[in-house]
Scaffold this motif. Structure first.
Motif, short mmCIF file in Angstrom:
data_model
loop_
_atom_site.label_atom_id
_atom_site.label_comp_id
_atom_site.label_asym_id
_atom_site.label_seq_id
_atom_site.Cartn_x
_atom_site.Cartn_y
_atom_site.Cartn_z
N THR A 56 0.84 -1.19 0.00
CA THR A 56 0.00 0.00 0.00
C THR A 56 0.88 1.25 0.00
OG1 THR A 56 -1.93 1.01 1.07
CG2 THR A 56 -0.21 0.15 2.53
N PHE A 62 -1.35 6.20 -4.14
CA PHE A 62 -0.61 4.94 -4.06
C PHE A 62 0.79 5.13 -4.62
CE2 PHE A 62 0.59 0.89 -6.18
CZ PHE A 62 0.89 0.18 -5.02
N ARG A 106 -3.29 -2.96 -1.66
CA ARG A 106 -4.26 -2.07 -0.99
C ARG A 106 -4.08 -0.69 -1.63
NH1 ARG A 106 -4.21 1.83 2.88
NH2 ARG A 106 -6.02 2.00 4.29
N GLN A 108 -4.96 2.68 -2.10
CA GLN A 108 -5.76 3.66 -1.37
C GLN A 108 -5.90 4.99 -2.10
OE1 GLN A 108 -2.59 3.53 -1.11
NE2 GLN A 108 -1.86 5.59 -0.69
#
Length: 262
Positions: A56, A62, A106, A108
């Protein structure tokens, strides 16, 4: 081991979270970050206590792609130095791609260029609705070369052609359609969506998981040394073309390049 551009934390279950940690630079890929990501991938691969890795970024993005300082250095570099930089990026992506643990993205925030490459080496990636993505290299007179083998393997050739050459930005929902993201969820639901991807692996035999992942790579598109070297040569050729000089100069001068049409 500590890192300047990353954070690496592992919980009691063996879930490691590898965080790109240059939020003020939108986690752009510098030479140091590329080197530290390669080191971290090797460390995670060798750690039997790690069952799953979550990749992440800190902050709003990102990964915004290549660092501006890196681009300036590439402008001034000779062919051999440019090729070495491309091989370092390819080596980092290869280390993450071949990680013998599940790699869960992940995502984000937004991702461009090299950030799309890192999403493509995740075994599964979950992103937030509202995030924007793009392979924006051709706006600069360059091509998504070093990341190309992984992007095309993830999307498939037909899907990749929709976004690989146009530098068009696309949203999280289209990223799902392209195969880049498995799901797009609201920000408040991101951690739960990632946990839903992580949890099943904690009931699986670690060596069997590693063997199954290795088999998927062996059965899928071949990304070998020849493919990587081909991508490196393609990128260096673009750097040595006048279009790259014009595109990158225009970018730093905040003007439209000569080929742009209103």
């Amino acid at each position: 081991m500590s890192y300047d551009t990353l954070r690496l934390d592992t919980d009691a279950r063996g879930v490691a979270t590898l965080t790109l940690n240059r939020p003020d630079k939108h986690n752009a890929l510098s030479a140091q970050m590329i080197d530290e990501l390669t080191q971290a991938a090797g460390r995670l691969a060798a750690d039997d206590a790690v069952r799953v890795v979550v990749l992440t970024g800190a902050g709003a993005s990102f990964c915004a792609g290549g660092d501006l300082g890196w681009m300036r250095d590439q402008m001034a570099a000779d062919s051999a130095t440019r090729a070495a930089g491309a091989r370092a990026l390819a080596g980092m992506l290869g280390a993450l791609d071949s990680l013998p643990k599940p790699l869960i993205g992940r995502i984000q925030g937004q991702a461009f260029g090299g950030g799309i490459g890192m999403m493509s080496v995740c075994d599964v990636a979950v992103g937030v609705s509202g995030a924007r993505f793009g392979l924006t290299e051709t706006r600069l007179g360059l091509i998504p070369a070093t990341i190309g083998p992984y992007v095309v393997a993830r999307m498939g050739g037909a899907m990749a052609r929709r976004v690989f050459m146009s530098s068009r930005r696309f949203d999280a929902e289209e990223a799902v359609a392209l195969g880049l993201l498995a799901r797009a969820v609201e920000g408040h639901a991101l951690d739960a969506a990632v946990e839903a991807e992580v949890a099943p692996y904690l009931s699986c035999a670690p060596r069997a998981v590693a063997a199954a992942k290795r088999l998927t790579r062996e059965l899928g598109p071949v990304i070998d040394a020849a493919a990587v070297e081909h991508s490196v040569r393609a990128l260096v050729a673009c750097w040595e073309d006048a279009e790259a000089a014009e595109g990158i100069s225009a970018f730093f001068e905040r003007r439209a390049p000569t080929w742009a049409v209103d």
